[in-house]
Write an enzyme that holds these catalytic residues in place. Sequence first.
Site, PDB file in Angstrom:
ATOM      1  N   HIS A 155       0.839  -1.213   0.000  1.00  0.00           N
ATOM      2  CA  HIS A 155       0.000   0.000   0.000  1.00  0.00           C
ATOM      3  C   HIS A 155       0.874   1.263   0.000  1.00  0.00           C
ATOM      4  CE1 HIS A 155      -3.142  -2.863   1.231  1.00  0.00           C
ATOM      5  NE2 HIS A 155      -2.253  -3.291   2.103  1.00  0.00           N
ATOM      6  N   SER A 285      16.190  19.646 -15.161  1.00  0.00           N
ATOM      7  CA  SER A 285      15.151  20.677 -15.160  1.00  0.00           C
ATOM      8  C   SER A 285      15.754  21.973 -15.671  1.00  0.00           C
ATOM      9  CB  SER A 285      14.600  20.881 -13.748  1.00  0.00           C
ATOM     10  OG  SER A 285      13.818  22.063 -13.684  1.00  0.00           O
TER      11      SER A 285
END
Length: 480
Positions: A155, A285
């Site tokens: 999870h 970036s």
Amino acid sequence: MERESLKKYRSPLVARYASEEMAFNFSEQKKFTTWRRLWLYLAKAQQTLGLNITDEQTSEMQANIENIDWDMAEEEEKRRRHDVMAHVHTFGQCCPKASGIIHLGATSCYVGDNTDLIVLRDAFNIVLPRLARCIQRLSVFAEKNKNLATLGFTHYQPAQLTTVGKRACLWISDLCMDLRNLTRARDDLKFRGVKGTTGTQASFLALFENNSEKVEMLDRLVTEMAGFKQAYIVTGQTYSRKVDVDILSVLAGLGATVHKICSDIRLLANLKELEEPFEKEQIGSSAMPYKRNPMRSERCCSLARHLITLIMDPLQTHSVQWFERTLDDSANRRICLAEAFLTADILLSTLQNISEGLVVYPKVIERRIKQELPFMATENIIMAMVKSGASRQECHEEIRKLSQEAAAVVKQQGGENDLVTRIKASSYFTPIHNSLDQMLDPSSFVGRSPEQVTKFLAEEVQPALKPFASFLDKISELNL
């Protein structure tokens, strides 16, 4: 690149990403030269079985397989609105002696569908070695890291420890299923063969004066010349479009596998535990110079979604093929079949590149384990205390209180997990103080992960890679 080409849309699958090998496989050059080879196979087989076709005619056809007048073919198709007849006339123009016997008794799908099956078979033969290389590269990675303990997640919440190598084996296991499925889909492919307009072979029966044995032999000879062991016994005008469903199903399954693997890598990159290759001059970036974005994995996820969705095309196409065939399959298949294999080709070359340069950061992994392992070790601590004579219920309550205090430091103060320090400071836990460090050794929490890796690689992966042994050395270099 010719500047004029920049004024038209070009598929990024070919313009940016795909290998030259796969791009050529779906090219017009391969398609139409294969049509000509199929016409040659048909003529040679008909000659063998007694039709009035000469060596001079077949030699002329053989000599002009690659000699395509593209301008003429384009003009003929504009005039006739029929691509096959356009190329029959174009081939006949450079083969004047053979022009009268080209396409004899055949329907358009003789060249169209049979060429598709050849191209699809060849496409499988391109992607399968690429897939095998991904498996092999990840196998090396798994073996190298089979003992390196890491925090497991269920999870996406901290769970029991596993190892970096064991986690990689989960990826490899899925890829091995894809290797099996793609191999099976390739091997299940048959040839449409020589079946005529509605699949009844009526035109060929007329050519051979109702001699069924010769028609059967004609089908068999052409099938063998094309490199297939079998032809479909029954077809309509086309081979069943259910075949396309089978093909794109296994490719979509491969897309799902690659998406899962690369999603895991992206999540691990965020945790700074694992990174894909990052080149010396690569920019992560334009605004944030420090960033090392997992752009290869992101590309894989992006393209994998496209591959997964393509299965809807053949499913819908097959469902509306009325009776012996309709033509609403043609334009759709020109797009989805090529795009599926081009996309799979890109995914595998990129995944191979990622797998060849994965970087692991053990210190980051160790730090995260130290944050979580004390909580996971509480059951072991309780058992050790009980063995020393303590009450299970009392011990549970003592360690529960210390765990809550340590959790508050982590969650509310942003501090480190100090549960071990608290246990060592508690006189209640004196009986286990000397063995506490040993009890918190991460290697004692990974179960049989290392043994599972060794067994899995030896018993499942290596046998699966044997057929591809001669293809495994090739390095993946990305176009962009």
